[in-house]
Design a protein around this motif. Structure first.
Motif, PDB file in Angstrom:
ATOM      1  N   TYR A 173       0.048  35.391  39.139  1.00 31.42           N
ATOM      2  CA  TYR A 173       0.156  34.436  38.180  1.00 31.42           C
ATOM      3  C   TYR A 173      -0.429  35.085  36.926  1.00 31.42           C
ATOM      4  N   TYR A 174      -1.674  35.627  37.221  1.00 31.33           N
ATOM      5  CA  TYR A 174      -2.310  36.457  35.853  1.00 31.33           C
ATOM      6  C   TYR A 174      -1.307  37.036  35.164  1.00 31.33           C
ATOM      7  N   SER A 175      -0.438  37.852  35.738  1.00 26.09           N
ATOM      8  CA  SER A 175       0.064  39.073  34.937  1.00 26.09           C
ATOM      9  C   SER A 175       1.299  38.224  34.030  1.00 26.09           C
ATOM     10  N   GLY A 176       1.542  36.984  34.196  1.00 24.35           N
ATOM     11  CA  GLY A 176       2.446  36.418  33.311  1.00 24.35           C
ATOM     12  C   GLY A 176       2.221  35.072  32.594  1.00 24.35           C
ATOM     13  N   CYS A 177       0.813  34.712  32.728  1.00 25.08           N
ATOM     14  CA  CYS A 177       0.271  33.374  32.158  1.00 25.08           C
ATOM     15  C   CYS A 177      -0.059  33.092  30.792  1.00 25.08           C
ATOM     16  N   VAL A 178       0.542  32.290  30.064  1.00 26.73           N
ATOM     17  CA  VAL A 178       0.065  32.092  28.632  1.00 26.73           C
ATOM     18  C   VAL A 178      -0.007  30.638  28.419  1.00 26.73           C
ATOM     19  N   SER A 179      -1.046  30.051  27.871  1.00 32.50           N
ATOM     20  CA  SER A 179      -1.109  28.686  27.375  1.00 32.50           C
ATOM     21  C   SER A 179      -0.612  28.352  26.115  1.00 32.50           C
ATOM     22  N   LEU A 180       0.112  27.158  25.966  1.00 34.67           N
ATOM     23  CA  LEU A 180       0.967  26.755  24.930  1.00 34.67           C
ATOM     24  C   LEU A 180      -0.132  25.918  24.328  1.00 34.67           C
ATOM     25  N   PRO A 181       0.100  25.586  22.887  1.00 31.82           N
ATOM     26  CA  PRO A 181      -1.097  24.330  22.322  1.00 31.82           C
ATOM     27  C   PRO A 181      -0.717  23.064  23.069  1.00 31.82           C
ATOM     28  N   MET A 182      -1.700  22.524  23.312  1.00 37.80           N
ATOM     29  CA  MET A 182      -1.858  20.965  23.995  1.00 37.80           C
ATOM     30  C   MET A 182      -2.741  20.202  23.457  1.00 37.80           C
ATOM     31  N   PHE A 183      -2.565  19.139  22.826  1.00 39.49           N
ATOM     32  CA  PHE A 183      -3.542  18.232  22.328  1.00 39.49           C
ATOM     33  C   PHE A 183      -2.820  17.137  21.457  1.00 39.49           C
ATOM     34  N   PRO A 184      -3.352  15.984  21.874  1.00 44.69           N
ATOM     35  CA  PRO A 184      -2.624  14.665  21.165  1.00 44.69           C
ATOM     36  C   PRO A 184      -2.751  14.996  19.648  1.00 44.69           C
ATOM     37  N   GLY A 185      -1.599  14.938  19.029  1.00 41.55           N
ATOM     38  CA  GLY A 185      -1.552  15.136  17.528  1.00 41.55           C
ATOM     39  C   GLY A 185      -0.653  16.160  17.201  1.00 41.55           C
ATOM     40  N   LEU A 186      -0.129  16.806  18.294  1.00 40.01           N
ATOM     41  CA  LEU A 186       0.942  17.880  18.139  1.00 40.01           C
ATOM     42  C   LEU A 186       2.147  16.903  17.817  1.00 40.01           C
ATOM     43  N   ASP A 187       3.163  17.435  16.826  1.00 38.99           N
ATOM     44  CA  ASP A 187       4.397  16.479  16.523  1.00 38.99           C
ATOM     45  C   ASP A 187       5.406  17.400  17.092  1.00 38.99           C
ATOM     46  N   ASP A 188       6.531  16.815  16.973  1.00 36.45           N
ATOM     47  CA  ASP A 188       7.856  17.390  17.450  1.00 36.45           C
ATOM     48  C   ASP A 188       8.097  18.864  16.500  1.00 36.45           C
ATOM     49  N   GLU A 189       7.694  18.780  15.451  1.00 37.04           N
ATOM     50  CA  GLU A 189       7.832  20.123  14.641  1.00 37.04           C
ATOM     51  C   GLU A 189       7.136  21.175  15.214  1.00 37.04           C
ATOM     52  N   ASP A 190       5.695  20.795  15.423  1.00 38.51           N
ATOM     53  CA  ASP A 190       5.011  21.804  15.849  1.00 38.51           C
ATOM     54  C   ASP A 190       5.623  22.430  17.282  1.00 38.51           C
ATOM     55  N   LEU A 191       5.928  21.475  18.259  1.00 36.30           N
ATOM     56  CA  LEU A 191       6.511  21.813  19.546  1.00 36.30           C
ATOM     57  C   LEU A 191       7.745  22.915  19.325  1.00 36.30           C
ATOM     58  N   ARG A 192       8.499  22.468  18.213  1.00 38.16           N
ATOM     59  CA  ARG A 192       9.703  23.255  18.172  1.00 38.16           C
ATOM     60  C   ARG A 192       9.459  24.520  17.680  1.00 38.16           C
ATOM     61  N   ARG A 193       8.462  24.675  16.841  1.00 35.66           N
ATOM     62  CA  ARG A 193       7.970  25.908  16.207  1.00 35.66           C
ATOM     63  C   ARG A 193       7.261  26.999  17.240  1.00 35.66           C
ATOM     64  N   VAL A 194       6.454  26.211  18.098  1.00 32.40           N
ATOM     65  CA  VAL A 194       6.018  27.067  19.239  1.00 32.40           C
ATOM     66  C   VAL A 194       7.099  27.707  20.120  1.00 32.40           C
ATOM     67  N   VAL A 195       7.824  26.889  20.414  1.00 28.06           N
ATOM     68  CA  VAL A 195       8.902  27.311  21.461  1.00 28.06           C
ATOM     69  C   VAL A 195       9.751  28.412  20.684  1.00 28.06           C
ATOM     70  N   ALA A 196      10.035  27.952  19.140  1.00 27.87           N
ATOM     71  CA  ALA A 196      11.041  29.464  18.450  1.00 27.87           C
ATOM     72  C   ALA A 196      10.156  30.370  18.568  1.00 27.87           C
ATOM     73  N   GLU A 197       8.668  30.601  18.313  1.00 30.46           N
ATOM     74  CA  GLU A 197       8.071  31.803  18.334  1.00 30.46           C
ATOM     75  C   GLU A 197       7.940  32.391  19.639  1.00 30.46           C
ATOM     76  N   LEU A 198       7.783  31.608  20.889  1.00 29.27           N
ATOM     77  CA  LEU A 198       7.743  32.066  22.052  1.00 29.27           C
ATOM     78  C   LEU A 198       9.094  32.788  22.296  1.00 29.27           C
ATOM     79  N   GLY A 199      10.111  32.231  21.972  1.00 30.91           N
ATOM     80  CA  GLY A 199      11.562  32.534  22.310  1.00 30.91           C
ATOM     81  C   GLY A 199      11.731  34.066  21.710  1.00 30.91           C
ATOM     82  N   LYS A 200      11.185  34.345  20.364  1.00 31.17           N
ATOM     83  CA  LYS A 200      11.584  35.442  19.733  1.00 31.17           C
ATOM     84  C   LYS A 200      10.852  36.926  20.247  1.00 31.17           C
TER      85      LYS A 200
END
Ligand SMILES: *Cc1c(COP(=O)(O)O)cnc(C)c1O
Length: 391
Positions: free
Chosen positions: A362-389
């Motif tokens: 588990y430790y070899s691959g885990c990464v926590s993504l931003p998670m808190f109320p107040g994130l909007d859809d654009e934030d989430l798409r930005r996170v996922v896009a950066e992750l994909g890169k």
């Protein structure tokens, strides 16, 4: 998701998106400033009022508010009479405090492997490793997914169960709040700003047991009691007894004013966290190089303190993703380094490094993504896009 435009301006300027953050309203500020004007800014009436509100929210008998989640864990280990040379089973993947509370009592944590499905303690590993000297178990409701307490009790019968629910305030297990009757012997929550709701610093210990509650309260304030317990003269009204070696783990009225003001919003925040998790799942559905975290089972409500993905794109991918997200202005963390790997445990205490293969995987691959109320859809798409890169 109609969640706030707070970060919209940040997107344009590439402002840093943290992995977690608190919500403080104008009402919270007013509540805190009003508390500051009271004659008692600590040990006044607001502590008990907050404890009562949490007890009502959870349907629990005793709620003891203390200065941090760590203090609550320490008080719980004391109350459960964990003592010198005892052993206490603790999952390998957790914050150090879950295990440190055992050391504070002169006992030794025994690290238990995790279950790769739930990311909570592995019941099989627990059954195998809990020996006669193991007096207690500290299961962690990791990321906010309620640990199966009945299965823990079955795997380690007769042990005191102290649930580290620091991630799980607002979560539900079998249709009842985590902390409600029928769960652990003592349930511990953190009120640190990164957690579901906050008092600045703060923690809660929850129990149905009158004696455990009494020991938790005594420990919070130097082990001092006002009632006569020992033989001898009652010298006067100033009389008190120190019965145990406790600490100053008290919380203040000012902090409890904040907690009292935040509590009514807790459920809406948990709902928002669940909506964000759902959206992450949609956005990552076709990404085979990333494993998604477990969802709540039937009757359970996940608190989603964390949204941890597991990067499966080869040996260096996790570091690449972590560095890439940070460079892209996106807060990420690794939750957690296995506790036995921390130098204090590894080098000073000599803990073995090869007993928890699933924690290592588990430790070899885990990464926590931003998670808190107040994130909007654009934030989430930005996170996922950066992750994909970075994959
Ligand atoms: C936050 C946390 C703690 C400690 O809580 P504090 O309030 O920061 O002392 C303990 N265990 C876990 C799993 C946590 O996430």
């Amino acid at each position: 998701m109609a969640l706030g435009s707070r970060w919209a301006s940040g997107l344009a300027t590439g402002r840093f998106l943290p992995y977690g953050r608190q919500e403080i309203s104008d009402e919270d500020v007013l509540a805190v400033t009003a508390a500051l004007r009271e004659p008692m800014i600590t040990q006044g009436p607001l502590i008990e009022a907050f404890e009562q509100s949490v007890a009502t929210y959870l349907g629990a008998k005793h709620v003891i508010a203390v200065s941090s989640g760590t203090a609550a864990l320490h008080a719980a280990a004391f109350a459960a009479r964990v003592g010198t040379d005892d052993r206490v089973a603790v999952p390998a993947i957790t914050f150090a405090a879950s295990a440190n509370c055992v050391l504070y009592q002169g006992a030794r944590p025994r690290f238990i492997d995790i279950d790769l499905e739930s990311l909570n303690i592995s019941e099989a590993s627990l059954a195998e490793r809990a020996d006669d000297g193991t007096v207690a178990v500290v299961p962690v409701s990791f990321a906010g997914l309620p640990v199966d307490i009945d299965a823990v009790r079955e795997a380690a019968p007769g042990r005191v169960v102290i649930e580290d629910a620091c991630h799980a305030l607002g979560a539900w297990r079998h249709g009842k709040p985590v902390g409600a009757p029928g769960g652990a012997d003592i349930t511990v929550f953190s009120l640190h700003p990164v957690k579901a709701m906050t008092t600045g610093e703060g923690g809660l210990a929850v129990t149905e047991d009158d004696e455990l509650a009494w020991r938790l309260r005594m420990f919070r304030s130097h082990g001092i009691v006002r009632d006569r317990m020992s033989p001898g003269p009652l010298d006067g009204d100033w009389y008190y007894e120190m019965q145990e070696l406790g600490f100053n783990y008290r919380i203040t009225d000012v902090q409890c004013a904040l907690g009292q003001s935040q509590l009514p919003r807790l459920d809406s925040w948990i709902k928002a966290r669940n909506e964000i998790a759902l959206r992450y799942r949609e956005l990552l559905a076709d990404e085979s190089r990333v494993g998604l975290p477990p969802a709540g089972r039937g009757g359970d409500l996940h608190a989603y303190h964390l949204f941890v993905v597991r990067v499966r794109a080869g040996a260096d991918a996790r570091k690449r993703v972590f560095d890439g997200l940070r460079a892209g202005g996106i807060g990420t963390q690794v939750h957690y380094i296995p506790v036995y790997r921390l130098p204090y445990y590894r080098d000073r205490l000599g803990y073995p490094q090869d007993e928890c293969p699933d924690a290592e995987a588990y430790y070899s691959g885990c990464v926590s993504l931003p998670m808190f109320p107040g994130l909007d859809d654009e934030d989430l798409r930005r996170v996922v896009a950066e992750l994909g890169k970075q994959l």
